[in-house]
Scaffold this active site. Structure first.
Site, PDB file in Angstrom:
ATOM      1  N   ASP A 146       0.713  -1.077  -0.059  1.00  0.00           N
ATOM      2  CA  ASP A 146       0.059  -0.144  -0.018  1.00  0.00           C
ATOM      3  C   ASP A 146       0.910   1.266  -0.274  1.00  0.00           C
ATOM      4  O   ASP A 146       1.480   1.715   1.042  1.00  0.00           O
ATOM      5  CB  ASP A 146      -0.884  -0.144   1.318  1.00  0.00           C
ATOM      6  CG  ASP A 146      -1.985   1.115   1.209  1.00  0.00           C
ATOM      7  OD1 ASP A 146      -2.054   1.681   0.182  1.00  0.00           O
ATOM      8  OD2 ASP A 146      -2.818   1.306   2.223  1.00  0.00           O
ATOM      9  N   ASP A 346      -1.553   5.708  -6.938  1.00  0.00           N
ATOM     10  CA  ASP A 346      -1.854   4.841  -5.597  1.00  0.00           C
ATOM     11  C   ASP A 346      -1.871   3.526  -6.197  1.00  0.00           C
ATOM     12  O   ASP A 346      -2.368   3.315  -7.401  1.00  0.00           O
ATOM     13  CB  ASP A 346      -3.245   5.329  -5.194  1.00  0.00           C
ATOM     14  CG  ASP A 346      -3.514   4.791  -4.257  1.00  0.00           C
ATOM     15  OD1 ASP A 346      -2.664   4.142  -3.232  1.00  0.00           O
ATOM     16  OD2 ASP A 346      -4.539   4.122  -3.875  1.00  0.00           O
TER      17      ASP A 346
END
Length: 464
Positions: A146, A346
């Site tokens: 992440d 992201d």
């Protein structure tokens, strides 16, 4: 959540740096009480979530409706982060590396270590996952990678409050000879505020308690800990992470999260003194294999765009989008619209979000360029859909260009995403808040986050 944190702080008696066996016994004696009171250059291989190479596959693939639900929850989480008080940037990786390596006989930037990376549908998440090794001897766990999180955490035995069902066993500190709980007096405990946007707490015996909360109401709560972390052939002692005792929400069957954001407690910053200030990955399709790599890379193979500083959140990776084109023609939108919203790149968001004016122009241009392809009804947030599959339709070339000349030349699988056996949709959506470059557009590209030089690079054909 606040009452649960106070309960942990006041009731769990963790010896400061005691053997893990003692910690386990102390927690186990109160497990029932907590359950009743809980109301609420390192190279890793990446696989696509629907790949048979993904770790610990489930009996069936993650349905696309669940992917969309996870994506929307992630957007809520990022929005929650950006709504909080702005944070200052941590010590730069260039400075951190210089301070650490002065007097050393080797350059950290010449080293690299890698492990495989895989998509996470097999463990019920829309992100990508890899195997993280922890402890001595090392045991591997399926962890979500992440770029939007800082603190690495995983579920820990005895899990005195609640643990979600995960693929494989929980991490058991008593089996590691190098495990240590982190005292509240350690500077890393004070850094939790910047890493999680939540204050730390202290147990009755002085052990640091973290709480990582997310905008979708998911959370992890437990003890800040230190142990040896392993990736590939590299072993790195003294790694700080969260040993989760209450972990609830949309984590699928993963063991936890690997935080790669710009923060002192992220995996990137903790490995920087050994491996330098960069990491790279290739997010694979179901037919390819990807990787996650820390350390040195070949700079000549990439085209770069600068990282953008933002007071909204110092830990996220902001970039600028300069222009887009379909079938060689620029979108009919004012150039200023591309920069009308802050833009994040992201690894965990599936569908790219664009400013509304840009998305509207993109949808119109793609629809025209698809010729007579039959349209299909909208699917959830995706409103530009066609009958068929991306691989069988004539999809026009699409480019995303960034300042500095970096360009993503998107293949059909980067443009359209199959939502069921008979429908494919444009893998973009409109937003009026924060724009996001999602992982569908990044698939099969090598992407390097060179934080030490404040730039992000792209190179085609990165997955094997």
């Amino acid at each position: 959540m606040e009452s649960l944190l106070l309960l942990l702080a006041g009731s769990l008696i963790f010896p400061l740096v005691a053997p893990a066996r003692e910690i386990t016994n102390a927690c186990t004696s109160q497990a029932n009480d907590f359950q009743h009171m809980n109301g609420t250059g390192m190279h890793l291989t990446l696989h696509h979530p629907q790949s048979p190479c993904s770790p610990a596959p489930l009996p069936s693939d993650l349905p696309f409706s669940a992917v969309i639900a996870h994506d929307e929850a992630r957007i809520a989480r990022l929005a929650s982060r950006l709504a909080k008080t702005p944070s200052r940037h941590p010590t730069s990786l260039r400075q951190q590396h210089r301070e650490k390596s002065s007097g050393d006989n080797h350059l950290a930037d010449s080293l690299a270590s890698s492990v495989p990376l895989a998509p996470g549908a097999s463990v019920g998440v829309g992100n990508y996952v890899t195997q993280l090794g922890l402890g001595t001897p090392a045991t591997s766990y399926a962890m979500v990678v992440d770029t939007g999180s800082s603190l690495t955490w995983l579920q820990c035995s005895p899990c005195v409050v609640s643990c979600h069902r995960q693929a494989g066993p929980l991490y058991n500190p008593r089996t590691s000879s190098t495990y240590a709980a982190v005292p509240c007096s350690a500077p890393q405990c004070g850094e939790l505020q910047a890493a999680t946007l939540n204050p730390s707490a202290c147990s009755a015996s002085g052990v640091c308690i973290y709480q990582a909360t997310y905008g979708d109401s998911s959370f992890s709560l437990g003890y800040l800990s230190r142990d040896t972390v392993s990736f590939g052939s590299g072993r790195f002692p003294g790694f700080y992470y969260g040993c989760g005792q209450d972990n609830e929400g949309l984590f699928g069957r993963s063991a936890g999260l690997i935080g790669l954001a710009r923060n002192k407690l992220s995996l990137l910053y903790q490995l920087a003194p050994s491996l330098g200030g960069s990491f790279s990955y290739c997010l694979p399709t179901s037919a390819s294999t990807g990787y996650l790599s820390f350390g040195s890379y070949s700079p000549g193979q990439y085209s770069y765009t600068p990282m953008v500083s933002s007071s909204l959140d110092a830990s996220l990776y902001f970039v600028s989008l300069a222009s887009m084109s379909v079938a060689g023609s620029p979108l009919t939108v004012s150039p200023s619209e591309y920069g009308s919203l802050p833009t994040i790149i992201d690894s965990g968001t599936v569908i790219t979000r664009l400013p509304t004016a840009v998305y509207t122009a993109l949808s119109k241009a793609l629809g025209a360029a698809m010729g007579g392809a039959p349209r299909a009804p909208a699917y959830s947030i995706l409103d530009t859909c066609f009958k068929g599959q991306a691989s069988t339709l004539r999809v026009p070339a699409m480019d995303m260009t960034f300042p500095g000349g970096a360009t993503l030349k998107l293949a059909p699988g980067n443009v359209l995403i199959d939502v069921d056996e008979s429908t494919t949709c444009l893998a973009f959506a409109a937003t009026d808040s924060t724009a996001i470059i999602g992982n569908t557009q990044q698939q099969t590209f090598s992407v390097v986050y060179d934080v030490a030089q404040s730039r992000i690079g792209f190179a085609a054909g990165g997955c094997s």
